[in-house]
Write a protein that holds these residues in place. Structure first.
Motif, PDB file in Angstrom:
ATOM      1  N   LEU A  69       0.827  -1.215   0.000  1.00 47.13           N
ATOM      2  CA  LEU A  69       0.000   0.000   0.000  1.00 47.13           C
ATOM      3  C   LEU A  69       0.861   1.265   0.000  1.00 47.13           C
ATOM      4  CD1 LEU A  69      -2.803  -1.080   2.502  1.00 47.13           C
ATOM      5  CD2 LEU A  69      -2.929  -1.022  -0.010  1.00 47.13           C
ATOM      6  N   LEU A  70       1.943   1.264   0.760  1.00 49.61           N
ATOM      7  CA  LEU A  70       2.843   2.418   0.803  1.00 49.61           C
ATOM      8  C   LEU A  70       3.545   2.625  -0.536  1.00 49.61           C
ATOM      9  CD1 LEU A  70       4.339   1.656   4.293  1.00 49.61           C
ATOM     10  CD2 LEU A  70       3.135   3.779   3.710  1.00 49.61           C
ATOM     11  N   THR A  71       4.001   1.547  -1.133  1.00 49.85           N
ATOM     12  CA  THR A  71       4.674   1.652  -2.424  1.00 49.85           C
ATOM     13  C   THR A  71       3.721   2.162  -3.487  1.00 49.85           C
ATOM     14  OG1 THR A  71       6.234  -0.081  -1.805  1.00 49.85           O
ATOM     15  CG2 THR A  71       5.985   0.367  -4.162  1.00 49.85           C
ATOM     16  N   ARG A  77       1.585  -6.204  -9.448  1.00 51.24           N
ATOM     17  CA  ARG A  77       1.270  -7.325  -8.571  1.00 51.24           C
ATOM     18  C   ARG A  77       0.957  -6.908  -7.133  1.00 51.24           C
ATOM     19  NH1 ARG A  77       4.688  -9.099 -12.263  1.00 51.24           N
ATOM     20  NH2 ARG A  77       4.254 -11.071 -13.274  1.00 51.24           N
ATOM     21  N   GLY A  78       1.251  -5.669  -6.770  1.00 50.22           N
ATOM     22  CA  GLY A  78       1.124  -5.225  -5.387  1.00 50.22           C
ATOM     23  C   GLY A  78      -0.271  -5.359  -4.824  1.00 50.22           C
ATOM     24  N   LEU A  79      -1.266  -4.839  -5.527  1.00 45.00           N
ATOM     25  CA  LEU A  79      -2.630  -4.917  -5.013  1.00 45.00           C
ATOM     26  C   LEU A  79      -3.180  -6.333  -5.094  1.00 45.00           C
ATOM     27  CD1 LEU A  79      -4.072  -1.505  -6.209  1.00 45.00           C
ATOM     28  CD2 LEU A  79      -3.110  -2.127  -3.996  1.00 45.00           C
ATOM     29  N   ALA A  80      -2.686  -7.134  -6.047  1.00 44.05           N
ATOM     30  CA  ALA A  80      -3.073  -8.553  -6.085  1.00 44.05           C
ATOM     31  C   ALA A  80      -2.547  -9.261  -4.830  1.00 44.05           C
ATOM     32  CB  ALA A  80      -2.547  -9.219  -7.355  1.00 44.05           C
ATOM     33  N   LEU A  81      -1.347  -8.896  -4.382  1.00 45.97           N
ATOM     34  CA  LEU A  81      -0.814  -9.460  -3.133  1.00 45.97           C
ATOM     35  C   LEU A  81      -1.653  -9.036  -1.938  1.00 45.97           C
ATOM     36  CD1 LEU A  81       3.031  -9.033  -3.620  1.00 45.97           C
ATOM     37  CD2 LEU A  81       1.794 -11.184  -3.328  1.00 45.97           C
ATOM     38  N   VAL A  82      -2.076  -7.777  -1.922  1.00 52.35           N
ATOM     39  CA  VAL A  82      -2.939  -7.307  -0.832  1.00 52.35           C
ATOM     40  C   VAL A  82      -4.219  -8.132  -0.808  1.00 52.35           C
ATOM     41  CG1 VAL A  82      -4.339  -5.366   0.003  1.00 52.35           C
ATOM     42  CG2 VAL A  82      -1.988  -4.970  -0.776  1.00 52.35           C
ATOM     43  N   ARG A  83      -4.842  -8.294  -1.958  1.00 53.69           N
ATOM     44  CA  ARG A  83      -6.096  -9.065  -2.009  1.00 53.69           C
ATOM     45  C   ARG A  83      -5.883 -10.511  -1.590  1.00 53.69           C
ATOM     46  NH1 ARG A  83      -6.380  -6.279  -7.030  1.00 53.69           N
ATOM     47  NH2 ARG A  83      -5.906  -8.243  -8.055  1.00 53.69           N
TER      48      ARG A  83
END
Length: 142
Positions: A51-53, A108-114
């Motif tokens: 989220l920060l990135t 891929r960041g938000l996919a990792l969050v989900r």
């Protein structure tokens, strides 16, 4: 699973500096350690980092990390920035959103969050006179 009692919260205001996400992760580790929630650190750090990135890469101003327990015993991490645009797949709290193909270098960041959060979402913030106060992207783990 740890129990988080809702008696505290922290906000870390971050400057637009490439070191800010790392500083925020260190702060998060310290908070979790102080409240004996160290077992949440791997997941919480991953969620906060993504989220920060996202805020650092896709907005042009300062941002902030919020850390607080929820009434249901989860840990909620939120990242505020001044851009009111909510990324696809995170704002509705339920849609899985697109996952980039294997050759993509980003996305891929938000996919990792989900994949790693127990819950996630976004809140738009109103400012004085109807101006945008930006948004908070949040994720919960526990």
């Amino acid at each position: 699973m740890p129990t988080v009692s809702p008696a505290w919260s922290y906000t870390l205001h971050l400057s637009r500096d490439p070191r800010s996400p790392g500083i925020a992760r260190s702060t998060l580790r310290s908070v979790l350690s102080a409240y004996r929630l160290g077992e949440l650190a791997p997941t919480a750090e991953l969620l906060a980092s993504e989220l920060l990135t996202n805020a650092h890469l896709h907005t042009d101003g300062p941002y902030a990390l919020y850390i607080r327990p929820t009434v249901s015993g989860q840990l909620r991490l939120g990242v505020w920035d001044k851009d009111p645009t909510v990324p696809a797949g995170l704002g509705d709290g339920g849609a899985r959103g697109a996952v980039p193909d294997g050759a993509a270098e980003r996305g891929r960041g938000l996919a990792l969050v989900r994949a790693c959060a127990d819950a996630w979402g976004a809140s738009l913030l109103g400012g004085p006179g109807g101006a945008s106060g930006g948004k908070v992207l949040w994720a919960e783990c526990g």
